[in-house]
Design a protein around this motif. Structure first.
Motif, PDB file in Angstrom:
ATOM      1  N   LYS A  71      32.217 -10.394   1.960  1.00 50.72           N
ATOM      2  CA  LYS A  71      33.364  -9.568   2.361  1.00 50.72           C
ATOM      3  C   LYS A  71      32.989  -8.383   3.229  1.00 50.72           C
ATOM      4  N   GLY A  72      31.745  -7.911   3.094  1.00 47.77           N
ATOM      5  CA  GLY A  72      31.354  -6.734   3.845  1.00 47.77           C
ATOM      6  C   GLY A  72      30.004  -6.203   3.423  1.00 47.77           C
ATOM      7  N   TYR A  73      29.870  -4.897   3.511  1.00 50.35           N
ATOM      8  CA  TYR A  73      28.623  -4.221   3.193  1.00 50.35           C
ATOM      9  C   TYR A  73      28.916  -3.106   2.201  1.00 50.35           C
ATOM     10  N   LYS A  74      27.899  -2.760   1.405  1.00 47.54           N
ATOM     11  CA  LYS A  74      28.016  -1.616   0.499  1.00 47.54           C
ATOM     12  C   LYS A  74      26.795  -0.735   0.724  1.00 47.54           C
ATOM     13  N   LEU A  75      27.051   0.511   1.105  1.00 47.26           N
ATOM     14  CA  LEU A  75      25.997   1.485   1.322  1.00 47.26           C
ATOM     15  C   LEU A  75      25.997   2.433   0.137  1.00 47.26           C
ATOM     16  N   THR A  76      24.828   2.653  -0.467  1.00 50.60           N
ATOM     17  CA  THR A  76      24.696   3.529  -1.623  1.00 50.60           C
ATOM     18  C   THR A  76      23.682   4.622  -1.312  1.00 50.60           C
ATOM     19  N   ALA A  77      24.035   5.863  -1.649  1.00 51.52           N
ATOM     20  CA  ALA A  77      23.123   6.998  -1.484  1.00 51.52           C
ATOM     21  C   ALA A  77      23.164   7.836  -2.756  1.00 51.52           C
ATOM     22  N   GLU A  78      22.001   8.144  -3.303  1.00 49.51           N
ATOM     23  CA  GLU A  78      21.927   8.996  -4.482  1.00 49.51           C
ATOM     24  C   GLU A  78      21.841  10.446  -4.024  1.00 49.51           C
ATOM     25  N   LEU A  79      22.798  11.266  -4.494  1.00 49.86           N
ATOM     26  CA  LEU A  79      22.894  12.666  -4.091  1.00 49.86           C
ATOM     27  C   LEU A  79      23.027  13.547  -5.332  1.00 49.86           C
ATOM     28  N   PRO A  80      21.985  13.628  -6.141  1.00 46.44           N
ATOM     29  CA  PRO A  80      22.083  14.396  -7.385  1.00 46.44           C
ATOM     30  C   PRO A  80      22.313  15.878  -7.124  1.00 46.44           C
ATOM     31  N   VAL A 133      31.269  -4.641  11.465  1.00 45.50           N
ATOM     32  CA  VAL A 133      31.984  -3.741  10.555  1.00 45.50           C
ATOM     33  C   VAL A 133      33.347  -3.386  11.140  1.00 45.50           C
ATOM     34  N   ASP A 134      34.374  -3.502  10.297  1.00 40.35           N
ATOM     35  CA  ASP A 134      35.727  -3.084  10.659  1.00 40.35           C
ATOM     36  C   ASP A 134      35.840  -1.602  10.325  1.00 40.35           C
ATOM     37  N   GLN A 135      35.867  -0.753  11.345  1.00 41.76           N
ATOM     38  CA  GLN A 135      35.858   0.692  11.114  1.00 41.76           C
ATOM     39  C   GLN A 135      37.101   1.195  10.393  1.00 41.76           C
ATOM     40  N   GLU A 136      38.188   0.437  10.443  1.00 39.05           N
ATOM     41  CA  GLU A 136      39.404   0.832   9.731  1.00 39.05           C
ATOM     42  C   GLU A 136      39.319   0.475   8.242  1.00 39.05           C
ATOM     43  N   ALA A 137      38.317  -0.314   7.860  1.00 41.46           N
ATOM     44  CA  ALA A 137      38.186  -0.763   6.472  1.00 41.46           C
ATOM     45  C   ALA A 137      36.993  -0.103   5.785  1.00 41.46           C
ATOM     46  N   ILE A 138      36.700   1.136   6.133  1.00 39.55           N
ATOM     47  CA  ILE A 138      35.601   1.869   5.501  1.00 39.55           C
ATOM     48  C   ILE A 138      36.186   2.819   4.464  1.00 39.55           C
ATOM     49  N   THR A 139      35.670   2.724   3.233  1.00 41.41           N
ATOM     50  CA  THR A 139      36.097   3.624   2.161  1.00 41.41           C
ATOM     51  C   THR A 139      34.865   4.219   1.497  1.00 41.41           C
ATOM     52  N   ALA A 140      35.027   5.392   0.903  1.00 38.86           N
ATOM     53  CA  ALA A 140      33.916   6.059   0.229  1.00 38.86           C
ATOM     54  C   ALA A 140      34.377   6.573  -1.126  1.00 38.86           C
ATOM     55  N   GLU A 141      33.448   6.521  -2.093  1.00 39.69           N
ATOM     56  CA  GLU A 141      33.718   7.003  -3.450  1.00 39.69           C
ATOM     57  C   GLU A 141      32.460   7.704  -3.951  1.00 39.69           C
ATOM     58  N   PHE A 142      32.645   8.830  -4.640  1.00 41.37           N
ATOM     59  CA  PHE A 142      31.513   9.593  -5.164  1.00 41.37           C
ATOM     60  C   PHE A 142      31.705   9.783  -6.658  1.00 41.37           C
ATOM     61  N   LYS A 143      30.707   9.369  -7.440  1.00 38.54           N
ATOM     62  CA  LYS A 143      30.802   9.507  -8.891  1.00 38.54           C
ATOM     63  C   LYS A 143      29.403   9.682  -9.469  1.00 38.54           C
ATOM     64  N   ASP A 144      29.242  10.683 -10.314  1.00 41.74           N
ATOM     65  CA  ASP A 144      27.984  10.935 -11.031  1.00 41.74           C
ATOM     66  C   ASP A 144      26.779  11.023 -10.107  1.00 41.74           C
ATOM     67  N   GLY A 145      26.944  11.673  -8.962  1.00 42.92           N
ATOM     68  CA  GLY A 145      25.833  11.880  -8.042  1.00 42.92           C
ATOM     69  C   GLY A 145      25.490  10.704  -7.150  1.00 42.92           C
ATOM     70  N   VAL A 146      26.336   9.667  -7.164  1.00 42.06           N
ATOM     71  CA  VAL A 146      26.076   8.486  -6.335  1.00 42.06           C
ATOM     72  C   VAL A 146      27.242   8.282  -5.379  1.00 42.06           C
ATOM     73  N   LEU A 147      26.929   8.203  -4.085  1.00 36.42           N
ATOM     74  CA  LEU A 147      27.926   7.937  -3.048  1.00 36.42           C
ATOM     75  C   LEU A 147      27.914   6.450  -2.741  1.00 36.42           C
TER      76      LEU A 147
END
Length: 169
Positions: A71-80, A133-147
């Protein structure tokens, strides 16, 4: 601090050969090997054991992981230590940018002495996006120090590509 490197993993460094064995044995040989690696890797981001990139109020640039599925890609970044208010995610052209800044002030009084501490840091990470990548279909969520950034695929990318015939000159 800017980082516009590609996301794929890097190859592990080969162990540094020990040129002159120490008369003190394995611990000193290990230390010499570590110091040799320090000088060989000096100035390369993420390679120094002393993390020279933190000087001048900068935070270390976060490592990111990019995983693809159908379906797409998932980018994860740890930001404690950061909150969603400390982070900004944007896209321009074919580059996703993650920016963060943390400001921390603390004051306390111990035995009649006022102690005031301030810590500031920021980072700026740019990730080149895959071409589908469909630039209109980019979403971001931040929880417990993880983006987590979800990058949807554009299903029409294949339709936009075509083979170009080569004529005789």
């Amino acid at each position: 601090m800017n980082d516009t490197t590609s996301v794929p993993t890097r190859k592990a460094a080969s162990p540094t050969p020990i040129r002159n064995a120490s008369p003190f044995g394995a611990p000193m040989d290990w230390l010499r090997s570590e110091i040799d690696q320090l000088f060989e890797n000096f100035g390369q981001p993420g390679q120094s054991i002393f993390n020279f990139g933190r000087q001048g109020g900068s935070m270390p640039v976060p490592a990111v992981e990019l995983v693809e599925d159908e379906k797409g890609y998932k980018l994860t970044a740890e930001l404690p230590g950061l909150t969603e208010q400390d982070i900004e995610v944007s896209v321009a052209g074919d580059v996703l940018t993650i920016t963060g800044e943390k400001k921390e002030d603390s004051k306390r009084e111990e035995k009649g002495v006022l102690i005031s501490e301030r810590r500031y840091g920021s980072f700026h990470r740019q990730v080149p996006l895959p071409p589908d990548v469909d630039q209109e279909a980019i979403t971001a969520e931040f929880k417990d120090g993880v983006l987590n950034v979800v990058l949807g695929k554009d299903q029409n990318v294949a339709a936009r590509s075509r083979k170009i015939e080569i004529g005789k000159g």
